[in-house]
Every structure is written in C-alpha cells, then in structure tokens.
Design a protein around this motif. Structure first.
Motif, PDB file in Angstrom:
ATOM      1  N   ASP A  92       0.828  -1.210   0.000  1.00  0.00           N
ATOM      2  CA  ASP A  92       0.000   0.000   0.000  1.00  0.00           C
ATOM      3  C   ASP A  92       0.863   1.260   0.000  1.00  0.00           C
ATOM      4  O   ASP A  92       0.492   2.284  -0.588  1.00  0.00           O
ATOM      5  CB  ASP A  92      -0.941   0.000   1.211  1.00  0.00           C
ATOM      6  CG  ASP A  92      -2.059  -1.026   1.074  1.00  0.00           C
ATOM      7  OD1 ASP A  92      -2.315  -1.481  -0.069  1.00  0.00           O
ATOM      8  OD2 ASP A  92      -2.686  -1.373   2.089  1.00  0.00           O
ATOM      9  N   HIS A  98      -2.066  -2.083  -9.930  1.00  0.00           N
ATOM     10  CA  HIS A  98      -2.506  -3.142  -9.030  1.00  0.00           C
ATOM     11  C   HIS A  98      -1.280  -3.858  -8.487  1.00  0.00           C
ATOM     12  O   HIS A  98      -0.528  -4.481  -9.243  1.00  0.00           O
ATOM     13  CB  HIS A  98      -3.392  -4.152  -9.757  1.00  0.00           C
ATOM     14  CG  HIS A  98      -4.756  -3.654 -10.089  1.00  0.00           C
ATOM     15  ND1 HIS A  98      -5.751  -4.462 -10.602  1.00  0.00           N
ATOM     16  CD2 HIS A  98      -5.312  -2.420  -9.971  1.00  0.00           C
ATOM     17  CE1 HIS A  98      -6.844  -3.756 -10.794  1.00  0.00           C
ATOM     18  NE2 HIS A  98      -6.603  -2.507 -10.430  1.00  0.00           N
ATOM     19  N   ASP A 116      -3.305  -5.938  -4.009  1.00  0.00           N
ATOM     20  CA  ASP A 116      -4.553  -5.499  -4.639  1.00  0.00           C
ATOM     21  C   ASP A 116      -5.177  -6.630  -5.448  1.00  0.00           C
ATOM     22  O   ASP A 116      -6.397  -6.840  -5.417  1.00  0.00           O
ATOM     23  CB  ASP A 116      -4.298  -4.315  -5.572  1.00  0.00           C
ATOM     24  CG  ASP A 116      -3.764  -3.095  -4.852  1.00  0.00           C
ATOM     25  OD1 ASP A 116      -4.228  -2.817  -3.730  1.00  0.00           O
ATOM     26  OD2 ASP A 116      -2.875  -2.418  -5.410  1.00  0.00           O
TER      27      ASP A 116
END
Length: 528
Positions: free
Chosen positions: A413, A445, A449
């Motif tokens: 993240d 992504h 993710d």
C-alpha cells in the motif's frame, strides 16, 4: 431437506463455467456461485482507468484456447469475435533492437537471422518439432493426466523417452547454451519461461519456453474483441440456456459434511445450500483444502501437504489510458504486436530479476510485458485515444528491500505508486519514449490489490500455484488431488491448480467434467 441442485460449482471463472456447462448438458441441475460481481474470474474486462477504456484485468491473450475443443463442442465461437494480429508477439531491447514472431514462420526466421543464421534455422527446426508433437501435446492437455508411474513408464518405453525426460527437466540456461548462439534468441525463449515463473536456472524452464513460443508461432496470440470477459460471458449464456443458474456477489465460507460426503455449502451470509450429488471447486486448491474443507474432511496429512504448496513469484500490473497511440523505440512492428516483452538481451538479466525478487527486493529492471490493447482492438478505447497494460512479472509479495533506490515503503500500500512511477520512467527511458507524456490516467494493481480483488489470485499470483516439475501433471496440485478429486468422494477440483495448469485453455474444467462423468456412469462423448 430437499436437494434442488445436483451440482454446485464454486467460482465462475472460465474453468468453473466450462465444467458447469458439460454437467448441465448431461441434464444435471447446476448452480454456480461467484464471489465477484460478475462472472469471469481471471478473465474479467472492466473500465479500470477511465470510461470507455476497457482493460482485461488478468488474462489477455487467446492462446491455448486456440487448441481447445471446448469452444467448438459448446458452440461458443458464434458468441465472440477473435482478432488475429499478424505479429503475435515481439521482444524489444533497450537499444531499439527487436525480434518479432510473425504468423508466417519464414518472416520469423528472417527476423531471427538478423541476430544469428544458425538460430534462425534452429527456430524452424524447433517449430517443426512442435508440429510433429502437436496432436499428442493437445491430447495430453485435454485429458486427465496419466499417473506418475504411468508417465515414467512411457518415458522408459520409448527410445527417445529419456532424452524427452531430460528436456522436460532442463533449465533454460542449460538448454539455450547448448542449442542457441545469440543472446537475443536465448532471451526470447527465457522470457516465455518467466511467464510461468521459471528463472533461467530453474528446472523445467526450457520445455516451458519452447512450448509457449511454439504455441504462439503456430496458432497466434489472438485478442477477443471487446475483452476476454466475452469468453466467460459466452460460457455463462450456454450454461443458462441448458438450465444452469449463476449467483454472483456470494462467497462460500465452508463446505459442510464429513470425510465421506459433502452435504451443503455455507455462504458468508449464513445461507446453507444443500448438495444433491456433488461439489466442484474452481477456487485456489489451497483455499479449497485449508479453508473450505479443512482437516476434519480431508485429513491432517492432506492439509500439511497443501500448506507446502508453492506459489512462487507475484505480479504487478499497470493499466494506462493514453491521449493518443504511443511509439516504441523499436519501431512500428512493436506496436503491431499483440504484446511485447521488454527486457535486456541477456539470460543474466532474468537471473538478476529473480535474485532480487526472491530475496524480497523490488526488482530494479523487471521483465515487463506490454499489451497493445487498443492498437490491436480499437473497441477498447475511445476514438483517437489508446489503452495499454503493463504486466510486471516476478515481484515479491512481501517487500523486504528495494533494488531501485527510489521506493522506501515496505508494504505494498505504501510502495505501489512510487514503484509504478519508477516503472513508467524506466519504460519511457528505455522502450517507449513518449509514454509518460501521453498518460491520461494510470491505475496500478500490486500483488496485494490483485489478491484482494480475486481470492483465487493468492499472493497476487496468476496460476493458482507455481508450475514446477513436482507440481504438474498428476502431481498438480499434490498427488492426492492430481485427478481432479479430493478425498471427499463427491468434491472435485477444476481450476488451473490442476492439470494442465494456468492459461485460458478451459482444459481443467473439461478434464474435471470427464472424471465426474465417469464417476456418475455417464458417457462424456454423448454430449460433445
């Protein structure tokens, strides 16, 4: 308790729907349960960047499906349109050099001859070797695998068997150094092994590279007009036409029952759906065994073995909406290709990527697969605009270091956007000079993710388990589950975690259906 459904299929990806279609054609009442908001699994197409820009989130190329009997047996080809690029793929290098593989083999030979006349002739010989084995390879893909002892006996019985076994175990570097002379040509084959997670020095990589390159030379690298989701939508339509039902936005929490029989599936909502005859799982085999079934149903030994199941390297994906079409440094052939491999011309390049990735570091120069979505299929983007996808192979799921020197974050993240910035700069500097200036919107992504979005993409991997010599054929995912069956007699597997593995072939779904038909005393040939 009534049993309204004969078969419950968990997961509406292409393999789950394929298996469901054959069962429904035999007259079984079939229910498919899907956790996502639409069918597709690893073949989903969505407006990921901006309205009107349609990206394949995972699988993009219609490759192994060209060999599949499923579209013909189920009458799918009238439901979607295939686009067949003249150049299935190219490999571009930082200095602007390129090798393009054309549908016409002599044009490929001419391209390779610019680097090595010997390698050009070797390419022709390797492709002829594939043609000689094509029927046998296809038959093996679309049939349940022989047992390990039977496969070993086949190797031993043939005069060329032990040489074939050696090739099946050989690394890319070993085979390429014995077979090819130009680094560029060696890199071409090495890149395809990387698609299935094999480094230049991993056992089994040579045969994978040869098979993948041969498939694209022989059958092309087609795109489905409008996106790969059209394939799974076609399967869903066929299933529903034969009385099957599909429920989306529902997640299976548990398969209920005991070691002798599954009796129901429980959803996360608490709803329990009775099982009439059988359950078929299209989810990751580890998720099936460890979470949905558990030791109480399959035994502790199976649980321990699945805990050791290897997944290997994760992927990182960037979807890019562009103001206008880009220009590759390597020239127009690159943009005319379905996809382009972007690497340095060296097997050592791949070795460095894997050393960094498997050590937990973000690779400084990973292998990047550049998909020319709208250049091949103009329906993917608004008029005058462009859409691309960059698949970055071999990144760590858990970040412990950074080989780029530019990404301080140690969670995905935190690292996702800085790493995407770095990669866009890398691609712009080395391969596509006008890329960065033309970006309207970029969506990245990370492996985290990807696994959040699709539960079967465990750790952000794409193949439901690494493709290793001890995790393929009847050993995939583990020997005890290698024939699409679990220890629970009425629970089956049909995902790419089973033979023949990943790729949009629909083979695991069809093969599982053949096994189920045999167990139910049905004639599979009567419905195809």
């Amino acid at each position: 308790m009534s049993h309204p459904y004969d078969a419950i299929v968990i997961g509406a990806g292409h393999n789950g729907l394929t298996c469901a279609c054959y069962l429904a054609r035999a007259g079984l009442k079939v229910l498919v349960l899907e956790q996502y908001h639409t069918v597709g699994g690893m073949t989903i197409t969505e407006e990921e960047t901006l309205p009107g820009f349609w990206s394949d989130l995972h699988a993009s190329g219609y490759q192994l499906a060209n060999f599949s009997p499923v579209p013909h047996e189920l009458g799918l080809l009238d439901r979607y349109e295939l686009i067949e690029p003249e150049i299935p793929f190219s490999h571009a290098f930082p200095e602007g050099d390129i090798i393009s593989v054309h549908r016409e083999i002599e044009r490929t030979v001419d391209d390779i001859a610019r680097y090595s006349r010997k390698d050009a002739e070797t390419w022709r010989a390797l492709m002829n070797r594939f043609l000689a084995q094509k029927d046998a390879i296809t038959a093996s893909m679309f049939s349940p695998p022989p047992s390990f002892p039977a496969a070993a006996a086949d190797f031993a019985a043939s005069s060329a068997g032990m040489e074939a076994y050696r090739f099946s175990m050989q690394s890319v570097r070993s085979w390429a150094n014995q077979t090819l002379e130009a680094e560029a040509t060696k890199t071409l084959f090495g890149s395809f092994a990387t698609f299935l997670g094999a480094s230049p020095d991993d056992a089994g990589g040579a045969e994978l590279g040869w098979l993948f390159a041969s498939v694209l030379q022989n059958a092309g690298n087609n795109l489905v007009k409008g996106g790969m989701n059209r394939v799974t939508l076609a399967l869903a339509e066929h299933l529903q036409a034969h009385g099957g039902e599909i429920r989306t936005n529902v997640r299976v929490e548990k398969i209920l029952g005991d070691a002798k029989r599954a009796t129901a599936v429980r959803l996360t909502s608490g709803e329990e759906i009775p099982v009439g005859q059988l359950v078929v799982s299209n989810v990751d085999p580890g998720h099936l065994v460890l979470d949905l079934l558990g030791a109480g149903m399959v035994g502790q030994q199976i649980v321990r073995k699945m805990e050791q199941y290897e997944r290997r390297d994760s992927v990182f994906v960037m979807f890019v909406a562009l103001d206008s079409p880009i220009n590759y440094k390597a020239g127009s052939a690159a943009r005319q290709s379905a996809h382009v491999h972007l690497t340095e011309p060296s097997l050592d390049f791949f070795a460095r990527v894997y050393l960094q990735c498997r050590g937990g570091a973000l690779p400084s120069a990973p292998m990047i697969v550049s998909w020319n979505d709208s250049a091949i299929d103009q329906s993917r983007a608004p008029a005058g605009k462009a859409l691309m996808k960059f698949v970055v192979l071999s990144v760590p799921y858990v970040i412990t270091g950074d080989a780029t020197g530019r990404v301080p974050g140690r969670t995905w993240d935190e690292a996702r956007e800085p790493y995407a910035d770095y990669l866009i700069d890398l691609i712009t500097a080395n391969y596509i000079p006008d890329l960065k200036d033309k970006i309207l919107r970029r969506v990245a992504h990370s492996p985290v993710d990807i696994s959040r979005k699709i539960t079967s993409a465990v750790h952000g991997t794409l193949g439901q388990g690494a493709f290793l010599p001890y995790q393929n054929g009847s050993l995939r995912p583990i020997p005890e589950l290698g024939q699409y069956k679990t220890p629970v007699p009425n629970v089956y597997l049909c995902s790419s975690g089973s033979h023949p593995g990943p790729g949009v072939s629909m083979a695991p779904g069809r093969n599982a259906a053949q096994v189920i038909f045999a167990d139910l005393g049905l004639d599979f040939r009567s419905i195809v």
